[in-house]
Design a protein around this motif. Sequence first.
Motif, PDB file in Angstrom:
ATOM      1  N   VAL A  10      41.278  43.649  35.865  1.00  0.00           N
ATOM      2  CA  VAL A  10      40.775  45.022  35.880  1.00  0.00           C
ATOM      3  C   VAL A  10      41.318  45.759  34.673  1.00  0.00           C
ATOM      4  O   VAL A  10      42.372  45.409  34.130  1.00  0.00           O
ATOM      5  N   HIS A  11      40.598  46.793  34.279  1.00  0.00           N
ATOM      6  CA  HIS A  11      40.947  47.562  33.094  1.00  0.00           C
ATOM      7  C   HIS A  11      40.835  49.038  33.445  1.00  0.00           C
ATOM      8  O   HIS A  11      39.930  49.439  34.175  1.00  0.00           O
ATOM      9  N   GLY A  12      41.751  49.817  32.937  1.00  0.00           N
ATOM     10  CA  GLY A  12      41.679  51.252  33.162  1.00  0.00           C
ATOM     11  C   GLY A  12      42.985  51.913  32.788  1.00  0.00           C
ATOM     12  O   GLY A  12      43.945  51.253  32.384  1.00  0.00           O
ATOM     13  N   PRO A  13      43.040  53.218  32.948  1.00  0.00           N
ATOM     14  CA  PRO A  13      44.269  53.932  32.623  1.00  0.00           C
ATOM     15  C   PRO A  13      45.351  53.655  33.664  1.00  0.00           C
ATOM     16  O   PRO A  13      45.055  53.424  34.835  1.00  0.00           O
ATOM     17  N   VAL A  14      46.578  53.691  33.218  1.00  0.00           N
ATOM     18  CA  VAL A  14      47.711  53.520  34.125  1.00  0.00           C
ATOM     19  C   VAL A  14      47.993  54.861  34.785  1.00  0.00           C
ATOM     20  O   VAL A  14      48.168  55.876  34.110  1.00  0.00           O
ATOM     21  N   ASP A  15      47.990  54.857  36.103  1.00  0.00           N
ATOM     22  CA  ASP A  15      48.276  56.067  36.865  1.00  0.00           C
ATOM     23  C   ASP A  15      49.735  56.470  36.649  1.00  0.00           C
ATOM     24  O   ASP A  15      50.643  55.643  36.798  1.00  0.00           O
ATOM     25  N   ALA A  16      49.952  57.715  36.287  1.00  0.00           N
ATOM     26  CA  ALA A  16      51.300  58.201  35.984  1.00  0.00           C
ATOM     27  C   ALA A  16      52.230  58.143  37.192  1.00  0.00           C
ATOM     28  O   ALA A  16      53.438  57.926  37.042  1.00  0.00           O
ATOM     29  N   MET A  17      51.700  58.321  38.389  1.00  0.00           N
ATOM     30  CA  MET A  17      52.529  58.321  39.598  1.00  0.00           C
ATOM     31  C   MET A  17      52.894  56.906  40.048  1.00  0.00           C
ATOM     32  O   MET A  17      54.042  56.646  40.378  1.00  0.00           O
ATOM     33  N   THR A  18      51.912  56.018  40.071  1.00  0.00           N
ATOM     34  CA  THR A  18      52.158  54.681  40.608  1.00  0.00           C
ATOM     35  C   THR A  18      52.582  53.683  39.543  1.00  0.00           C
ATOM     36  O   THR A  18      53.230  52.689  39.850  1.00  0.00           O
ATOM     37  N   GLY A  19      52.164  53.919  38.290  1.00  0.00           N
ATOM     38  CA  GLY A  19      52.420  52.949  37.231  1.00  0.00           C
ATOM     39  C   GLY A  19      51.436  51.793  37.253  1.00  0.00           C
ATOM     40  O   GLY A  19      51.642  50.797  36.572  1.00  0.00           O
ATOM     41  N   TRP A  20      50.347  51.929  38.023  1.00  0.00           N
ATOM     42  CA  TRP A  20      49.358  50.862  38.172  1.00  0.00           C
ATOM     43  C   TRP A  20      48.025  51.278  37.583  1.00  0.00           C
ATOM     44  O   TRP A  20      47.677  52.455  37.547  1.00  0.00           O
ATOM     45  N   GLN A  70      37.070  43.994  34.623  1.00  0.00           N
ATOM     46  CA  GLN A  70      36.918  43.550  33.237  1.00  0.00           C
ATOM     47  C   GLN A  70      36.275  42.170  33.185  1.00  0.00           C
ATOM     48  O   GLN A  70      35.483  41.881  32.309  1.00  0.00           O
ATOM     49  N   GLY A  71      36.658  41.315  34.132  1.00  0.00           N
ATOM     50  CA  GLY A  71      36.104  39.980  34.172  1.00  0.00           C
ATOM     51  C   GLY A  71      36.876  39.085  35.107  1.00  0.00           C
ATOM     52  O   GLY A  71      37.797  39.522  35.797  1.00  0.00           O
ATOM     53  N   VAL A  72      36.481  37.808  35.118  1.00  0.00           N
ATOM     54  CA  VAL A  72      37.099  36.804  35.982  1.00  0.00           C
ATOM     55  C   VAL A  72      37.413  35.570  35.155  1.00  0.00           C
ATOM     56  O   VAL A  72      36.577  35.101  34.374  1.00  0.00           O
ATOM     57  N   GLU A  73      38.618  35.063  35.341  1.00  0.00           N
ATOM     58  CA  GLU A  73      39.027  33.805  34.709  1.00  0.00           C
ATOM     59  C   GLU A  73      39.101  32.734  35.787  1.00  0.00           C
ATOM     60  O   GLU A  73      39.644  32.974  36.872  1.00  0.00           O
ATOM     61  N   VAL A  74      38.563  31.562  35.481  1.00  0.00           N
ATOM     62  CA  VAL A  74      38.644  30.410  36.371  1.00  0.00           C
ATOM     63  C   VAL A  74      39.305  29.283  35.594  1.00  0.00           C
ATOM     64  O   VAL A  74      38.867  28.946  34.491  1.00  0.00           O
ATOM     65  N   ALA A  75      40.352  28.723  36.174  1.00  0.00           N
ATOM     66  CA  ALA A  75      41.084  27.620  35.533  1.00  0.00           C
ATOM     67  C   ALA A  75      41.029  26.385  36.420  1.00  0.00           C
ATOM     68  O   ALA A  75      41.274  26.473  37.621  1.00  0.00           O
ATOM     69  N   GLU A  76      40.689  25.264  35.812  1.00  0.00           N
ATOM     70  CA  GLU A  76      40.704  23.981  36.532  1.00  0.00           C
ATOM     71  C   GLU A  76      42.064  23.299  36.387  1.00  0.00           C
ATOM     72  O   GLU A  76      42.471  22.556  37.263  1.00  0.00           O
ATOM     73  N   GLU A  78      46.150  23.733  34.101  1.00  0.00           N
ATOM     74  CA  GLU A  78      47.039  24.683  33.425  1.00  0.00           C
ATOM     75  C   GLU A  78      46.575  24.966  31.998  1.00  0.00           C
ATOM     76  O   GLU A  78      46.881  26.019  31.442  1.00  0.00           O
ATOM     77  N   ARG A  79      45.846  24.029  31.399  1.00  0.00           N
ATOM     78  CA  ARG A  79      45.463  24.170  29.993  1.00  0.00           C
ATOM     79  C   ARG A  79      43.976  24.395  29.763  1.00  0.00           C
ATOM     80  O   ARG A  79      43.547  24.486  28.621  1.00  0.00           O
ATOM     81  N   SER A  80      43.194  24.454  30.827  1.00  0.00           N
ATOM     82  CA  SER A  80      41.761  24.676  30.623  1.00  0.00           C
ATOM     83  C   SER A  80      41.260  25.762  31.567  1.00  0.00           C
ATOM     84  O   SER A  80      41.407  25.666  32.781  1.00  0.00           O
ATOM     85  N   SER A  81      40.714  26.794  30.969  1.00  0.00           N
ATOM     86  CA  SER A  81      40.173  27.894  31.750  1.00  0.00           C
ATOM     87  C   SER A  81      39.049  28.554  30.957  1.00  0.00           C
ATOM     88  O   SER A  81      38.879  28.308  29.763  1.00  0.00           O
ATOM     89  N   CYS A  82      38.300  29.392  31.631  1.00  0.00           N
ATOM     90  CA  CYS A  82      37.278  30.184  30.959  1.00  0.00           C
ATOM     91  C   CYS A  82      37.345  31.594  31.532  1.00  0.00           C
ATOM     92  O   CYS A  82      37.792  31.810  32.644  1.00  0.00           O
ATOM     93  N   PHE A  83      36.914  32.543  30.722  1.00  0.00           N
ATOM     94  CA  PHE A  83      36.900  33.946  31.112  1.00  0.00           C
ATOM     95  C   PHE A  83      35.489  34.465  30.927  1.00  0.00           C
ATOM     96  O   PHE A  83      34.898  34.300  29.857  1.00  0.00           O
ATOM     97  N   VAL A  84      34.937  35.062  31.975  1.00  0.00           N
ATOM     98  CA  VAL A  84      33.610  35.662  31.906  1.00  0.00           C
ATOM     99  C   VAL A  84      33.798  37.168  32.039  1.00  0.00           C
ATOM    100  O   VAL A  84      34.385  37.644  33.010  1.00  0.00           O
ATOM    101  N   GLU A  85      33.301  37.870  31.046  1.00  0.00           N
ATOM    102  CA  GLU A  85      33.409  39.333  31.020  1.00  0.00           C
ATOM    103  C   GLU A  85      32.389  39.941  31.970  1.00  0.00           C
ATOM    104  O   GLU A  85      31.234  39.495  32.032  1.00  0.00           O
ATOM    105  N   ALA A  86      32.813  40.952  32.708  1.00  0.00           N
ATOM    106  CA  ALA A  86      31.925  41.637  33.642  1.00  0.00           C
ATOM    107  C   ALA A  86      30.863  42.406  32.871  1.00  0.00           C
ATOM    108  O   ALA A  86      31.131  42.916  31.774  1.00  0.00           O
ATOM    109  N   ARG A  87      29.684  42.484  33.449  1.00  0.00           N
ATOM    110  CA  ARG A  87      28.612  43.286  32.855  1.00  0.00           C
ATOM    111  C   ARG A  87      28.942  44.752  33.039  1.00  0.00           C
ATOM    112  O   ARG A  87      29.438  45.164  34.067  1.00  0.00           O
ATOM    113  N   ARG A  88      28.626  45.524  32.051  1.00  0.00           N
ATOM    114  CA  ARG A  88      28.904  46.962  32.127  1.00  0.00           C
ATOM    115  C   ARG A  88      27.630  47.727  32.260  1.00  0.00           C
ATOM    116  O   ARG A  88      26.620  47.429  31.871  1.00  0.00           O
TER     117      ARG A  88
END
Length: 88
Positions: A10-20, A70-76, A78-88
């Motif tokens: 996920v992507h977004g601003p960090v909340d000042a109160m929670t830090g998340w 932001q997207g989803v990463e799938v790894a088969e 430890e050394r092979s994975s792919c990342f698919v960006e979410a549609r906006r």
Amino acid sequence: GHSYRVVVVVHGPVDAMTGWVMDFADIDAVARPIIATLDHSNLNDHLANPTSELLAAWLCERLSGLRGLQGVEVAETERSSCFVEARR
């Protein structure tokens, strides 16, 4: 059977109160039921061609309502994975 590691980004601003950007429990509440439908099932029952890339895209589509996705990463391995960006 294969084992996969799935990372939901996920992507977004960090909340000042929670830090998340977002509480992981909120991500888990949305993602866990979707991922559970795949657990111990034949991926061909869900996708015609269950490559890691297409699996990541399938998950992205189903998680599209998650705020800040932001997207989803799938790894088969430890050394092979792919990342698919979410549609906006």
